[in-house]
Write an enzyme that holds these catalytic residues in place. Structure first.
Site, PDB file in Angstrom:
ATOM      1  N   CYS A   1       0.811  -1.212   0.000  1.00  0.00           N
ATOM      2  CA  CYS A   1       0.000   0.000   0.000  1.00  0.00           C
ATOM      3  C   CYS A   1       0.845   1.263   0.000  1.00  0.00           C
ATOM      4  CB  CYS A   1      -0.918  -0.016   1.207  1.00  0.00           C
ATOM      5  SG  CYS A   1      -1.626  -1.638   1.476  1.00  0.00           S
TER       6      CYS A   1
ATOM      7  N   HIS B   1      -3.510   8.078   5.461  1.00  0.00           N
ATOM      8  CA  HIS B   1      -3.563   6.747   4.850  1.00  0.00           C
ATOM      9  C   HIS B   1      -4.988   6.222   5.037  1.00  0.00           C
ATOM     10  CE1 HIS B   1      -2.049   3.097   3.180  1.00  0.00           C
ATOM     11  NE2 HIS B   1      -2.277   2.398   4.256  1.00  0.00           N
TER      12      HIS B   1
ATOM     13  N   GLU C   1      -2.738   5.340  13.185  1.00  0.00           N
ATOM     14  CA  GLU C   1      -2.361   6.540  12.430  1.00  0.00           C
ATOM     15  C   GLU C   1      -2.715   7.797  13.235  1.00  0.00           C
ATOM     16  OE1 GLU C   1      -4.054   6.901   8.504  1.00  0.00           O
ATOM     17  OE2 GLU C   1      -2.708   8.562   7.984  1.00  0.00           O
TER      18      GLU C   1
ATOM     19  N   LYS D   1      -9.816   7.643   0.808  1.00  0.00           N
ATOM     20  CA  LYS D   1     -10.184   6.233   0.638  1.00  0.00           C
ATOM     21  C   LYS D   1     -11.652   6.012   1.008  1.00  0.00           C
ATOM     22  CE  LYS D   1      -5.626   4.083   1.106  1.00  0.00           C
ATOM     23  NZ  LYS D   1      -4.741   5.096   1.710  1.00  0.00           N
TER      24      LYS D   1
ATOM     25  N   HIS E   1      -9.467   1.503  -1.506  1.00  0.00           N
ATOM     26  CA  HIS E   1      -8.018   1.378  -1.390  1.00  0.00           C
ATOM     27  C   HIS E   1      -7.438   0.830  -2.697  1.00  0.00           C
ATOM     28  CE1 HIS E   1      -4.089   0.950   0.090  1.00  0.00           C
ATOM     29  NE2 HIS E   1      -4.324   0.469   1.296  1.00  0.00           N
TER      30      HIS E   1
ATOM     31  N   PHE F   1       1.313  -3.092   4.359  1.00  0.00           N
ATOM     32  CA  PHE F   1       1.503  -4.435   4.906  1.00  0.00           C
ATOM     33  C   PHE F   1       2.987  -4.709   4.919  1.00  0.00           C
ATOM     34  CE2 PHE F   1      -2.406  -7.314   4.014  1.00  0.00           C
ATOM     35  CZ  PHE F   1      -3.087  -6.655   4.996  1.00  0.00           C
TER      36      PHE F   1
END
Lengths: 420, 427
Positions: B180, B320, B331, B352, B357, B416
């Site tokens: 990502c 994010h 976050e 998003k 995503h 990830f």
């Protein structure tokens, strides 16, 4: 001021054995790791087997702290972890490193899954006519998959596992430029250290395509040597008139790259210095070599030798020959070129990194390695390939990577003579 | 040493909200969702039946223009479209450009995978007697059946190969795959290539599609996806207490990065300057972020330090904000750690919520949105925000876009595997 970058450790894992020294010895002696393998994974020489260079008796458990993590690692990832651990050991990395200033740059790409893992799920998802029924897959196929299946094959996982195992919390990247990936990873690590964004980076690549999925894909692409089935060890012959494709290998190559002062402070032993890098498109090998020479600030005639990509596909070898000729402008007759792939097999994402290990050891030992199986060229080369290793006075070595839908990259390393 | 400055002179996007920057941006300002039922395959029995698909985009024009583009994967098609838009937007004259000084650095994922075809091959190589796989049978079936061009399209490097071919770029070329975080990392590294003098122009961004049976199944098995299928447009709800996972989507974002003097010399329109970039690893776990968000905190600090700016001078954060429980909470915590008391005053929205995503393409599209936020003084909202979460207590620009004078945006991307990338850009 740009920082100077040196190589302070190397780790190799190939069919020729474990450790950078084992790789170097095999390349110098022309001792090929290629043999016959069975597709069923037991490694025994089966009748009708395929030629390949498989890592023998690989024991992944030695390289991880928790055995259970191996379950989420494809063989490529296990190789990467092993290669990185070998390089870290070779560089004598210990406590005292600042984890935030240490990072990992890995060259990778699509990792082949094991068919057995999907077979049960697919078997549960077929309709009466034997075709995949997605409705059934949703109901019965998905629940019969290994829950962490996706993680086992994500190309960025090698870099992730290595960062966890070594507690390297700095820059972390995974480069995916096909067969150029391993060399590109080293080049980019060099750049990060040069600009001062890290003190130490582990960089390299790993690949395992000696399996039914990988081999069948290469068969589809028509790149496997046909003559290898008769004579596995002699078939792979880059730049030779009889070249008819490659033989697949597997393994990992990793280097510890370090900012010079950092290396000196911890008393590291220095193998070679990295002084130039360039990369370009698949048709841009000449541009990549030129960029590397420009950054190193040297003319082509200063190169002591060139570790070629030498992939062994006639068209791609020709492209590399023309690019080398273009750089040397007809004056390359004294240039010695070497290719290692007949010894290791074509190791894909690992290949460029393994070749940097070879060229670094050539600088360290002041010996130019030979090219196994090369007899006579298909076209006038304009450079020389050796049948036997040769001692020489080598200041600069160039390493190329290109071919097989990848891109072009070129790295220049310099013999280390401490001039302090 | 870093004296060469990097500016953004071209923007391109292909998203579930539109096949260009203008349409995408208009929809983002209006708070529209691009999420719907999956139509690319039959996901009727999958736990997740929704995604953000790119619509009405045909590869035919490309295929007829060049035989090399005959079998473009979705990711390649998205990348070519977005890169062409960005390049045209930058107004660079291809005939005058020095191709050795034009490079490419993209963030990528694996290309498309024909699961039906693969299953057909596997099903023919399963031994009747014990259901084991006959490896030789598989080898023969596959070798006789698979199309080589389709196969090559699976390699993540195929996208940059097409781009290099189309633009005739011979400069620095690279491609990264960091889940990502990929396209943010690509753009950050591309900026470094220019800063260090290895190129004047970089075509950079990301392109990705994982909306295929194994992609959705893989994420479902990791319980990373939202399963709130009805209504689809409500599923992605970053920072809302009822969030239950991200919504997979697809597309591409591309920016043209250019050395400042090079841009000035040709009188280019300059959108913004890219001033800082930081990348770190959590070195913690494969899927979970570090509980204190240590990598995220440091990535933000490195980007601010690189840009030589104090936290209180950041006007807006492009989060994010994936809509997973852990990401959004950590976050938020990481932003508070970096920004202290000022965190509450800084608007931080997640597009998003509207786009889903786009994985490897997400950061690039978020950068495009950040640049337009600066240019137009409009912060796009976090839609679907209804139920506050006590662990997520910042200003997420809920549900409606907001006018604001914005000079400096910080854009977060976390992946990830614990890769964290941060970028900062300003007028």
């Amino acid at each position: 001021m740009r920082k100077r970058v040196v190589i302070t450790g190397a780790g190799a894992l190939t069919a020729t054995g474990e450790g950078a020294e084992a790789l170097w010895q095999a390349v110098v002696r022309g001792d090929s790791g290629i043999g016959r393998v069975s597709l069923d994974g037991n490694g025994a020489a089966a009748a009708g087997g395929l030629a390949a260079a498989r890592v023998p008796d690989f024991d992944a458990e030695r390289f991880v702290s928790q055995k259970k993590t191996l379950k989420v690692m494809a063989r490529d990832i296990q190789f990467a972890v092993a290669g990185a651990a070998l390089a870290a050991k070779d560089a004598r990395l210990g406590p005292g490193l600042d984890p935030e200033r240490c990072g990992v740059i890995v060259g990778a790409g699509v990792l082949n899954h094991e068919i057995e893992e999907l077979a049960v799920s697919i078997g549960n998802s077929l309709d009466g006519a034997g075709r995949l029924d997605l409705r059934r897959f949703g109901e019965e196929g998905i629940p019969s998959l290994f829950p962490l299946w996706l993680l086992k094959y994500l190309p960025n996982m090698p870099a992730c596992h290595i960062s966890i195992l070594l507690n390297f919390q700095g820059m972390n990247n995974t480069i995916t430029t096909g067969a150029t990936s391993g060399l590109q990873a080293i080049g980019e690590a060099f750049r990060i250290l040069e600009r001062g964004d890290a003190d130490l980076l582990l960089a390299g690549g790993a690949e395992s395509k000696v399996n039914p999925v990988g081999l069948s894909e290469y068969q589809v692409l028509g790149v496997l040597s046909e003559s290898a089935s008769e004579n596995p060890k002699a078939a792979y012959r880059p730049f030779d008139a009889g070249a008819d494709g490659f033989v697949v290998g597997e393994g990992a190559g990793f280097l510890v790259l370090e900012e010079l002062e950092h290396a000196r402070k911890r008393g590291a032993s220095i193998i070679a210095e990295v002084v130039g890098f360039g990369s370009s498109s698949d048709t841009g090998l000449g541009e990549a070599m030129q960029a590397a020479l420009g950054e190193a600030g040297i003319r082509p005639d200063r190169l002591g030798y060139l570790q070629a990509s030498g992939i062994g596909l006639p068209e791609e070898d020709l492209r590399e020959i023309l690019a080398i000729q273009g750089i040397f402008n007809g004056a390359g007759r004294r240039l010695v070129v070497s290719a290692s792939k007949p010894v290791t097999g074509f190791t894909g994402f690992a290949s460029g990194a393994l070749d940097v290990i070879v060229s670094s050891y050539a600088l360290k030992n002041q010996i130019i390695p030979p090219t196994l199986n090369f007899k006579r060229p298909r076209v006038p080369l304009g450079f020389r390939l050796l049948a036997e290793p040769k001692a020489g006075d080598i200041r600069f070595a160039m390493t190329n990577a290109c071919g097989l839908n990848g891109h072009s990259a070129s790295l220049i390393t310099k013999a280390w003579r401490d001039t302090r | 040493m870093k004296t060469r400055r990097v500016v953004i002179t071209g923007l391109g996007a292909v998203t579930p909200l539109g096949n260009n920057v203008g349409d995408t941006w208009r929809a983002l300002r209006e708070g529209k969702s691009g999420i719907g039922r999956i139509t690319l395959f039959d996901a009727g029995t999958f736990p997740t039946k929704i995604a953000g698909e790119v619509k009405h985009l045909s590869p035919d024009g490309w295929a007829s223009a060049d035989p090399g583009f005959k079998r473009l994967g979705r990711n390649s098609l998205f990348a070519l479209e977005a890169a062409r838009e960005a390049f045209d937007d930058a107004g660079i004259d291809r005939k005058k450009m020095d191709s050795r000084r034009v490079g490419i650095y993209m963030g990528a994922g694996d290309g498309g995978f024909d699961f039906g075809e693969y299953a057909a091959i596997v099903s023919r190589s399963i031994r009747k007697e014990d259901s084991s796989v006959d490896a030789w049978g598989y080898f023969r079936e596959s070798a006789g059946r698979v199309n080589p061009e389709t196969l090559v399209e699976q390699e993540p490097c195929q996208v940059i190969r097409h781009l290099a071919h189309y633009f005739g770029a011979k400069g620095f070329l690279s491609n990264c795959l960091t889940a990502c975080a990929a396209s943010s990392q690509a753009i950050g590294e591309a900026a470094e290539v220019i800063r260090m003098g290895h190129a004047e122009v970089m075509i950079s961004g990301g392109s990705h599609s994982m909306i295929h049976p194994l992609g959705v199944a893989g994420f479902n098995l990791l319980t990373a996806l939202s399963t709130q299928n009805d209504p689809p447009e409500r599923a992605s709800r970053p920072f809302d207490r009822t969030r239950d996972g991200f919504v997979l989507s697809e597309g591409a974002g591309v920016v043209i990065l250019e050395e400042l003097e090079h841009a000035k010399k040709r009188d280019a329109r300059i959108y913004a300057e890219l001033t800082g970039y930081g990348g770190t690893a959590d070195a913690f776990r494969l899927t979970d972020p570090h509980p204190a968000g240590r990598g995220a905190v440091r990535a933000m600090r490195l980007a601010l330090e690189d840009a030589n700016v104090r936290p209180e001078n950041v006007d807006c954060i492009n989060a994010h904000g994936t809509s997973t429980q852990l990401n959004d909470q950590i976050e938020t915590q990481a932003v508070k750690e970096v920004f202290g008391e000022t965190a509450r005053r800084i608007p931080m929205s997640s597009i998003k919520s509207m786009l889903g995503h786009m994985i490897a393409a997400a950061g690039a599209v978020e950068l495009v949105a950040s640049v337009l936020t600066i240019r137009e003084g409009v912060i796009p909202p976090t839609i679907n925000y209804r139920t506050p979460d006590e662990n997520c207590d910042l200003d997420y620009v809920p549900n409606h876009a907001r006018r604001a004078a914005v000079d400096t945006v910080l854009s977060n991307s976390f992946g990830f595997g614990g890769q964290n990338i941060d970028m900062r850009h300003e007028t």
